[in-house]
Enzyme design. Structure first.
Site, PDB file in Angstrom:
ATOM      1  N   LYS A  87       0.854  -1.190   0.000  1.00 54.04           N
ATOM      2  CA  LYS A  87       0.000   0.000   0.000  1.00 54.04           C
ATOM      3  C   LYS A  87       0.888   1.237   0.000  1.00 54.04           C
ATOM      4  O   LYS A  87       1.747   1.416   0.877  1.00 54.04           O
ATOM      5  CB  LYS A  87      -0.883  -0.040   1.248  1.00 54.04           C
TER       6      LYS A  87
HETATM    7  C1  E4P Z   1      -8.191   2.512   3.556  1.00 56.19           C
HETATM    8  O1  E4P Z   1      -7.475   1.626   3.149  1.00 56.19           O
HETATM    9  C2  E4P Z   1      -8.050   3.170   4.856  1.00 56.19           C
HETATM   10  O2  E4P Z   1      -7.469   2.261   5.747  1.00 56.19           O
HETATM   11  C3  E4P Z   1      -9.358   3.561   5.477  1.00 56.19           C
HETATM   12  O3  E4P Z   1     -10.464   3.153   4.737  1.00 56.19           O
HETATM   13  C4  E4P Z   1      -9.399   4.924   6.044  1.00 56.19           C
HETATM   14  O4  E4P Z   1     -10.649   5.120   6.644  1.00 56.19           O
HETATM   15  P1  E4P Z   1     -10.941   6.255   7.714  1.00 56.19           P
HETATM   16  O5  E4P Z   1     -11.193   7.534   6.990  1.00 56.19           O
HETATM   17  O6  E4P Z   1     -12.168   5.778   8.429  1.00 56.19           O
HETATM   18  O7  E4P Z   1      -9.735   6.351   8.613  1.00 56.19           O
END
Ligand code: E4P
Length: 217
Positions: A87
């Site tokens: 990622k």
């Molecule tokens: C995506 O991969 C992120 O981990 C995540 O969806 C972020 O979400 P949040 O805005 O609830 O922190």
């Protein structure tokens, strides 16, 4: 639409896996910290633990922000398990790293995407997944779902293979709306998945069926 769970909590990952609808997991440094997983070795071990619970892709986020360091860290993550997806944040060196990993056949998830232009760049660089954060856009009075629709339109125009991974999903309506506009994947907390189960007419209907059955038995 694939269902990923957005957590580093092993119990919740197990629960979603046992439900039989889980296709993968996304994590990020904040989700790791929330579970008290700190220190490089513990974090790496935790990724392997997650891979051993689920069958699908598991996103592991790099902390590095320069190309050379992202490549080094991403390669280390990819070697942990064949389910690991590296990622990478949507920054300039991140785009270069997406291209590097794409050329090597290593799966990537481009994270922190908030515009159609960023999603276009991620696809051009060969990202496996692009993660638009719809909840965080909604938080600042911008239509997160519209971004998913825009990216779907652009990717379909050119048959980009990058999968749209709707992220920062906050509730069940986000899940349903993402399915309507054609997101390939959605990632959410467990409650947005199990929340899809609920309907009061299901509960009252079942209660009546069971009561009627029991009258004759
Ligand atoms: C995506 O991969 C992120 O981990 C995540 O969806 C972020 O979400 P949040 O805005 O609830 O922190």
């Amino acid at each position: 639409m694939k269902f990923f769970i957005d957590t580093a909590n092993l119990d919740q990952i197990r629960e979603a896996q046992e439900l039989g609808v889980l296709d993968g997991v996304t994590t990020n440094p904040s989700l790791m910290a929330k579970e008290g997983i700190t220190g490089r070795n513990n974090i790496l071990k935790h990724y392997v633990d997650i891979c051993n619970i689920v069958d699908g892709d598991v996103s592991a986020e790099v902390i590095a922000t320069t190309f050379d360091e992202m490549v080094k860290e991403g390669e280390e993550l990819a070697e942990l398990h064949d389910q690991i997806v590296v990622k990478i944040p949507m920054i300039k060196d991140g785009v270069k790293a997406l291209k590097y990993f794409s050329d090597k056949g290593i799966k990537t998830n481009c994270t922190l995407v908030f515009s159609a232009g960023q999603a276009l760049l991620a696809a051009k660089a060969g990202a496996t997944y692009v993660s638009p954060f719809i909840g965080r856009l909604d938080d600042i009075s911008t239509d997160g779902l519209n971004l998913i629709a825009e990216i779907r339109h652009i990717y379909d125009n050119y048959a980009f293979e990058t999968q749209i991974l709707a992220a920062s999903i906050r509730h069940t309506m986000h899940v349903i709306d993402c399915a309507k506009v054609g997101a390939d994947v959605m990632t959410s907390g467990l409650s947005s998945i199990t929340g899809l189960l609920k309907h009061p007419l299901t509960d009252s209907g079942l209660e009546k069926f069971l009561a009627d059955y029991n009258k004759g038995n």
